[in-house]
Scaffold this motif. Structure first.
Motif, PDB file in Angstrom:
ATOM      1  N   ARG A  50       0.818  -1.206   0.000  1.00 14.62           N
ATOM      2  CA  ARG A  50       0.000   0.000   0.000  1.00 14.62           C
ATOM      3  C   ARG A  50       0.855   1.260   0.000  1.00 14.62           C
ATOM      4  NH1 ARG A  50      -5.323   0.789   0.607  1.00 14.62           N
ATOM      5  NH2 ARG A  50      -6.060   2.791   1.430  1.00 14.62           N
ATOM      6  N   SER A  51       0.538   2.193  -0.888  1.00 16.40           N
ATOM      7  CA  SER A  51       1.174   3.509  -0.941  1.00 16.40           C
ATOM      8  C   SER A  51       0.256   4.426  -1.737  1.00 16.40           C
ATOM      9  CB  SER A  51       2.549   3.427  -1.603  1.00 16.40           C
ATOM     10  OG  SER A  51       3.143   4.708  -1.647  1.00 16.40           O
ATOM     11  N   GLU A  52      -0.072   5.576  -1.181  1.00 15.33           N
ATOM     12  CA  GLU A  52      -1.035   6.468  -1.838  1.00 15.33           C
ATOM     13  C   GLU A  52      -0.534   6.964  -3.191  1.00 15.33           C
ATOM     14  OE1 GLU A  52      -2.735   9.580   0.462  1.00 15.33           O
ATOM     15  OE2 GLU A  52      -3.262   8.247   2.128  1.00 15.33           O
ATOM     16  N   PRO A  53      -1.452   7.084  -4.155  1.00 13.96           N
ATOM     17  CA  PRO A  53      -1.074   7.598  -5.476  1.00 13.96           C
ATOM     18  C   PRO A  53      -0.946   9.118  -5.444  1.00 13.96           C
ATOM     19  CG  PRO A  53      -3.420   7.160  -5.429  1.00 13.96           C
ATOM     20  CD  PRO A  53      -2.880   6.702  -4.105  1.00 13.96           C
ATOM     21  N   VAL A  54      -0.007   9.644  -6.232  1.00 16.54           N
ATOM     22  CA  VAL A  54       0.182  11.093  -6.282  1.00 16.54           C
ATOM     23  C   VAL A  54       0.001  11.670  -7.690  1.00 16.54           C
ATOM     24  CG1 VAL A  54       1.643  11.179  -4.238  1.00 16.54           C
ATOM     25  CG2 VAL A  54       2.702  10.855  -6.470  1.00 16.54           C
ATOM     26  N   GLN A  55       0.178  10.843  -8.738  1.00 15.20           N
ATOM     27  CA  GLN A  55       0.029  11.352 -10.094  1.00 15.20           C
ATOM     28  C   GLN A  55      -0.368  10.220 -11.037  1.00 15.20           C
ATOM     29  OE1 GLN A  55       3.476  12.667 -12.662  1.00 15.20           O
ATOM     30  NE2 GLN A  55       2.566  14.671 -12.275  1.00 15.20           N
ATOM     31  N   VAL A  56      -1.218  10.543 -12.022  1.00 17.80           N
ATOM     32  CA  VAL A  56      -1.586   9.576 -13.057  1.00 17.80           C
ATOM     33  C   VAL A  56      -1.185  10.143 -14.412  1.00 17.80           C
ATOM     34  CG1 VAL A  56      -3.968  10.484 -13.221  1.00 17.80           C
ATOM     35  CG2 VAL A  56      -3.447   8.165 -14.053  1.00 17.80           C
ATOM     36  N   ALA A  57      -0.621   9.270 -15.254  1.00 16.29           N
ATOM     37  CA  ALA A  57      -0.234   9.647 -16.616  1.00 16.29           C
ATOM     38  C   ALA A  57      -0.897   8.685 -17.590  1.00 16.29           C
ATOM     39  CB  ALA A  57       1.280   9.603 -16.784  1.00 16.29           C
ATOM     40  N   ILE A  58      -1.584   9.250 -18.584  1.00 15.08           N
ATOM     41  CA  ILE A  58      -2.242   8.457 -19.634  1.00 15.08           C
ATOM     42  C   ILE A  58      -1.785   9.035 -20.966  1.00 15.08           C
ATOM     43  CG2 ILE A  58      -4.423   7.464 -20.432  1.00 15.08           C
ATOM     44  CD1 ILE A  58      -5.714   8.512 -17.828  1.00 15.08           C
ATOM     45  N   PRO A  59      -0.650   8.565 -21.488  1.00 18.87           N
ATOM     46  CA  PRO A  59      -0.045   9.186 -22.680  1.00 18.87           C
ATOM     47  C   PRO A  59      -0.963   9.251 -23.896  1.00 18.87           C
ATOM     48  CG  PRO A  59       1.446   7.568 -21.695  1.00 18.87           C
ATOM     49  CD  PRO A  59       0.141   7.439 -20.979  1.00 18.87           C
ATOM     50  N   THR A  60      -1.782   8.234 -24.107  1.00 19.58           N
ATOM     51  CA  THR A  60      -2.635   8.178 -25.301  1.00 19.58           C
ATOM     52  C   THR A  60      -3.536   9.395 -25.419  1.00 19.58           C
ATOM     53  OG1 THR A  60      -2.631   5.776 -25.139  1.00 19.58           O
ATOM     54  CG2 THR A  60      -4.318   6.758 -26.550  1.00 19.58           C
ATOM     55  N   ILE A  61      -4.005   9.921 -24.283  1.00 17.89           N
ATOM     56  CA  ILE A  61      -4.919  11.070 -24.323  1.00 17.89           C
ATOM     57  C   ILE A  61      -4.302  12.318 -23.693  1.00 17.89           C
ATOM     58  CG2 ILE A  61      -7.024   9.698 -24.498  1.00 17.89           C
ATOM     59  CD1 ILE A  61      -7.441  10.073 -21.473  1.00 17.89           C
ATOM     60  N   GLY A  62      -2.987  12.289 -23.478  1.00 16.53           N
ATOM     61  CA  GLY A  62      -2.284  13.474 -23.007  1.00 16.53           C
ATOM     62  C   GLY A  62      -2.589  13.887 -21.583  1.00 16.53           C
ATOM     63  N   VAL A  63      -2.915  12.933 -20.722  1.00 14.62           N
ATOM     64  CA  VAL A  63      -3.221  13.260 -19.326  1.00 14.62           C
ATOM     65  C   VAL A  63      -1.988  13.056 -18.456  1.00 14.62           C
ATOM     66  CG1 VAL A  63      -4.504  12.501 -17.267  1.00 14.62           C
ATOM     67  CG2 VAL A  63      -5.687  12.763 -19.466  1.00 14.62           C
ATOM     68  N   ARG A  64      -1.679  14.063 -17.650  1.00 11.82           N
ATOM     69  CA  ARG A  64      -0.699  13.970 -16.571  1.00 11.82           C
ATOM     70  C   ARG A  64      -1.304  14.812 -15.453  1.00 11.82           C
ATOM     71  NH1 ARG A  64       4.372  12.375 -15.639  1.00 11.82           N
ATOM     72  NH2 ARG A  64       4.790  11.913 -17.809  1.00 11.82           N
ATOM     73  N   ALA A  65      -1.856  14.145 -14.440  1.00 14.33           N
ATOM     74  CA  ALA A  65      -2.638  14.845 -13.426  1.00 14.33           C
ATOM     75  C   ALA A  65      -2.239  14.440 -12.021  1.00 14.33           C
ATOM     76  CB  ALA A  65      -4.127  14.553 -13.632  1.00 14.33           C
ATOM     77  N   HIS A  66      -2.268  15.411 -11.129  1.00 18.80           N
ATOM     78  CA  HIS A  66      -2.082  15.123  -9.712  1.00 18.80           C
ATOM     79  C   HIS A  66      -3.339  14.449  -9.177  1.00 18.80           C
ATOM     80  CE1 HIS A  66       1.775  17.063  -9.328  1.00 18.80           C
ATOM     81  NE2 HIS A  66       1.305  18.101 -10.003  1.00 18.80           N
ATOM     82  N   ILE A  67      -3.160  13.657  -8.130  1.00 17.41           N
ATOM     83  CA  ILE A  67      -4.262  12.896  -7.543  1.00 17.41           C
ATOM     84  C   ILE A  67      -4.480  13.343  -6.105  1.00 17.41           C
ATOM     85  CG2 ILE A  67      -5.025  10.589  -6.853  1.00 17.41           C
ATOM     86  CD1 ILE A  67      -3.244   9.472  -9.112  1.00 17.41           C
ATOM     87  N   VAL A  68      -5.760  13.533  -5.755  1.00 18.21           N
ATOM     88  CA  VAL A  68      -6.150  13.836  -4.373  1.00 18.21           C
ATOM     89  C   VAL A  68      -7.033  12.706  -3.864  1.00 18.21           C
ATOM     90  CG1 VAL A  68      -5.979  16.339  -4.657  1.00 18.21           C
ATOM     91  CG2 VAL A  68      -8.159  15.194  -5.108  1.00 18.21           C
ATOM     92  N   PRO A  69      -6.965  12.403  -2.562  1.00 18.29           N
ATOM     93  CA  PRO A  69      -7.843  11.356  -2.037  1.00 18.29           C
ATOM     94  C   PRO A  69      -9.278  11.844  -1.924  1.00 18.29           C
ATOM     95  CG  PRO A  69      -6.435  12.240  -0.293  1.00 18.29           C
ATOM     96  CD  PRO A  69      -6.023  12.908  -1.569  1.00 18.29           C
TER      97      PRO A  69
END
Length: 197
Positions: A50-69
């Motif tokens: 277990r470790s909280e997520p901090v960022q998601v990247a989805i190259p196909t659609i150009g997403v690079r986003a910070h994550i909040v709980p």
């Protein structure tokens, strides 16, 4: 169907402006039994602690986003603040991305000002990569296995939140044609992914 932006589209999964709107996404009660997730057993890659997520990247659609709980309130899944449409939310009462079970990320499709973080989620296809950076510095890599559109009153709760011994990821946003009468979208777009081998 990819959701089209609407000038009054203050919508996200679980967002409901009136009692007449379609029922929102509802996480299962804690302790709910696991159900089949739709992916074949043994199709997933490594399982992480277990470790909280901090960022998601989805190259196909150009997403690079910070994550909040986010959590759920009165059985309704919360979403990131509307004034921060560039953020994704992680359902903190479930697994973290890379951990055994189904980790869930949510995000808005749009706002009054234009597209939001998950605007193009419906364009993803099987085989597309998703990478989630975690607080422990590790990157949980996933591969899309499917994308579906579901009316909010027939949301596949067990398939999205169900447990299991393999690491899986679910991404959720709103979809369908924006309903100006209710101020809501009728559907949810769900992306299903498994840990990459």
């Amino acid at each position: 169907m990819v959701a089209a932006w609407s000038p009054s589209g203050l919508a996200g999964p679980g967002w409901s402006p009136s009692a007449s709107a379609a029922p929102p996404v509802r996480p299962p009660q804690l302790g709910a039994s696991a159900a089949p997730t739709g992916e074949p057993p043994g199709s997933s890659g490594p399982v992480l602690s277990r470790s909280e997520p901090v960022q998601v990247a989805i190259p196909t659609i150009g997403v690079r986003a910070h994550i909040v709980p986010v959590a759920d309130r009165d059985g309704v899944l919360e979403v990131p603040p509307l004034d921060r449409p560039e953020l994704a939310g992680w359902y903190r009462r479930g697994p973290t991305p890379g951990e055994a079970g189904n980790a869930v990320l949510v995000g808005h499709v749009d706002t009054q000002d234009g597209p939001a973080v998950f605007f193009d989620l419906g364009r993803l296809r099987p085989g597309d990569p998703i990478r989630v950076t975690r607080a422990d510095g590790r990157v949980a890599a996933f591969t899309v296995t499917g994308v579906g559109a579901y009316p909010k009153d027939r949301f596949p709760t067990e398939r999205v939140y169900g447990g299991g011994t393999e690491a899986r990821l679910r991404l959720i946003t709103c979809g369908g044609r924006f309903d100006t009468r209710t101020g809501n979208y009728p559907d949810n777009i769900v992306v299903f992914a498994t840990a990459a081998r």
